[in-house]
Design a protein around this motif. Sequence first.
Motif, short mmCIF file in Angstrom:
data_model
loop_
_atom_site.label_atom_id
_atom_site.label_comp_id
_atom_site.label_asym_id
_atom_site.label_seq_id
_atom_site.Cartn_x
_atom_site.Cartn_y
_atom_site.Cartn_z
N THR A 193 8.91 3.99 -2.04
CA THR A 193 7.50 4.18 -2.40
C THR A 193 6.96 2.88 -2.97
N LEU A 194 5.64 2.80 -3.06
CA LEU A 194 5.01 1.64 -3.68
C LEU A 194 5.43 1.51 -5.13
N ASP A 195 5.52 2.62 -5.85
CA ASP A 195 5.95 2.55 -7.25
C ASP A 195 7.35 1.96 -7.39
N GLU A 196 8.26 2.34 -6.49
CA GLU A 196 9.62 1.78 -6.53
C GLU A 196 9.59 0.27 -6.30
N ALA A 197 8.76 -0.18 -5.36
CA ALA A 197 8.64 -1.61 -5.10
C ALA A 197 8.06 -2.34 -6.31
N LEU A 198 7.08 -1.74 -6.96
CA LEU A 198 6.50 -2.35 -8.16
C LEU A 198 7.51 -2.39 -9.30
N ASN A 199 8.35 -1.36 -9.42
CA ASN A 199 9.42 -1.40 -10.42
C ASN A 199 10.35 -2.58 -10.15
N ALA A 200 10.66 -2.80 -8.87
CA ALA A 200 11.54 -3.92 -8.50
C ALA A 200 10.88 -5.25 -8.82
N LEU A 201 9.57 -5.34 -8.60
CA LEU A 201 8.85 -6.58 -8.92
C LEU A 201 8.84 -6.83 -10.42
N GLU A 202 8.67 -5.78 -11.20
CA GLU A 202 8.71 -5.94 -12.66
C GLU A 202 10.07 -6.46 -13.11
N ALA A 203 11.14 -6.00 -12.46
CA ALA A 203 12.50 -6.39 -12.85
C ALA A 203 12.91 -7.74 -12.28
N SER A 240 0.84 -1.20 0.00
CA SER A 240 0.00 0.00 0.00
C SER A 240 0.87 1.24 0.00
N THR A 241 0.32 2.34 -0.44
CA THR A 241 1.06 3.60 -0.35
C THR A 241 1.33 3.95 1.10
N ASN A 242 0.42 3.60 1.99
CA ASN A 242 0.58 3.88 3.41
C ASN A 242 1.72 3.06 4.02
N SER A 243 2.02 1.89 3.44
CA SER A 243 3.11 1.06 3.94
C SER A 243 4.41 1.83 4.04
N PHE A 244 4.65 2.71 3.09
CA PHE A 244 5.94 3.38 3.00
C PHE A 244 6.00 4.64 3.86
N LYS A 245 4.89 4.97 4.50
CA LYS A 245 4.92 6.00 5.54
C LYS A 245 5.33 5.38 6.88
N ARG A 246 5.20 4.07 7.00
CA ARG A 246 5.75 3.35 8.15
C ARG A 246 7.23 3.06 7.95
N LEU A 247 7.62 2.72 6.73
CA LEU A 247 9.00 2.31 6.45
C LEU A 247 9.91 3.53 6.29
N VAL A 248 10.06 4.26 7.39
CA VAL A 248 10.97 5.41 7.44
C VAL A 248 11.79 5.30 8.72
N PRO A 249 13.01 5.82 8.74
CA PRO A 249 13.85 5.72 9.94
C PRO A 249 13.24 6.46 11.12
N GLY A 250 13.49 5.92 12.33
CA GLY A 250 13.15 6.63 13.54
C GLY A 250 11.90 6.17 14.25
N TYR A 251 11.17 5.21 13.68
CA TYR A 251 9.93 4.74 14.30
C TYR A 251 9.92 3.22 14.47
N LYS A 276 -2.00 -2.33 -8.47
CA LYS A 276 -1.31 -1.55 -7.45
C LYS A 276 -0.82 -0.21 -8.00
N ARG A 277 -0.45 -0.16 -9.25
CA ARG A 277 -0.05 1.12 -9.85
C ARG A 277 -1.25 2.07 -9.89
N GLN A 278 -2.43 1.52 -10.12
CA GLN A 278 -3.62 2.36 -10.12
C GLN A 278 -3.87 2.93 -8.73
N GLU A 279 -3.67 2.12 -7.68
CA GLU A 279 -3.81 2.62 -6.31
C GLU A 279 -2.83 3.77 -6.06
N ALA A 280 -1.57 3.56 -6.46
CA ALA A 280 -0.55 4.58 -6.24
C ALA A 280 -0.91 5.87 -6.98
#
Length: 474
Positions: free
Chosen positions: A419-429, A316-327, A452-456
Amino acid sequence: MSVEKVLQHIQERDIQFVDFRFVDIAGRAHHITLPASEVDESTFEQGVAFDGSSISGFRSVEESDMVMMPDTSATYEDPFMLQPTLNIMCSVHTPDGVQYERDPRSIAQKAEAFLKQSGVGTTAFFAPESEFFIFDDVRFESSMQRSFYSVDSEEAGWNSGREEVGGNLAHKVKVKGGYVPVAPIDSQQDIRNEMVSTMQEIGLRVERHHHEGGTAGHSEINFRFDTLTNSADNLMKYKYIVQNVARKWGKTATFMPKPLFGENGSGMHVHSSIFNGEQPLFYEKGTYGNLSELAMHYIGGLLYHAPALIALTNPSTNSFKRLVPGYEAPVNLVFSRGNRSAAIRIPIAAVTPKGCRVEFRTPDSTANPYLAFAAMLLAGLDGIKRKLDPVALGYGPFDNNIYELPEAVKREVRSVPGTLDEALNALEADSEFLTAGGVFSPDFISNYIQLKRQEAREVSIRVHPHEYSLYYDC
């Protein structure tokens, strides 16, 4: 349980309705309910028909007929319905009886079959630790001229100065101060107790529960490990019970990874291991973390494929608001024993050979568990097949707090996608490891990425309230 025993149970327990359920690509359950009088042996042989075109990402309207095939081993009596109701989890088949390649539960079953075919082992065990928040009031809107969200909780630290009916009794939970306090600071012990009791009533073996580290009802309940598909089934039961017990108490529960800015988020740390019959394959006494070479290669596979894997474990796009340093979020793709700042932790406290396992700390509960667990297993099996050494690949071990390492060292540590888009790019590759054994089909992966790209995009094109703070006076 056989069909005969299920029908006998319906009769003996005076079951009035049978609820047939399946899970969509996003991980949400759907159901169709039949009066028990209409359920017989033919129901289990032929399945229950539904319209696949009404389920996002399933079928187009010209080929919409789909069938739920009941799994008689995945049944439980619904603890919330007024009329006695038996819930049965199903896999999705096409009308000609073939497992549907876009059905997440069928993908999980295929992953378990592939493990046996691989010769590595016979059984993969998974144990998710799914965290959540319990709120008292949640309001949100996203429209043309207005966008906002507002959440509230009687135990939240931001309410220490609020006027309350009967007086403010204080003992609020401080920001990042919620880890395992006793009452009256932990105000939700009874709610979690009822959640646990309800889980036990339907057969889940619960190990413990506690208040988690955040304010505003941050919670965690841990249930015991099981096989891959069973654990995914159990997580669906777990979320159903958490959300409905919360509602019974006049509250609302969310598994959203980051519902509060500036506070710890909710993860879903996933423990996994592989056995060959009764033989645990991850344990070897005296090695680093008492891990076998096979387990190290499994870790190598998880970390090597992590950027692509995260598109399924943090979808989810919200997933990457959790995946930040400090929390307390595991943003660094390294492994360590006992270190919770690493993406992969090797538990070392009170671990037996059969309890030896790997904990992947990056996932969250927006993941579809059938897809996430299957993808994790396939990444690990690819690491075993290719003998990927996480040490040689530079993934650790890191036994110090990674957040406190010198900047020069931290720059060398690979991080999760931003971001979710970066993760989807990695999945495509990097998706070939998912198609091994036909577990994930290329069609599924392509369709998943598109959804998932549509969600993003839906998030990226909308005006954000904080943009008014930044730019209104430009």
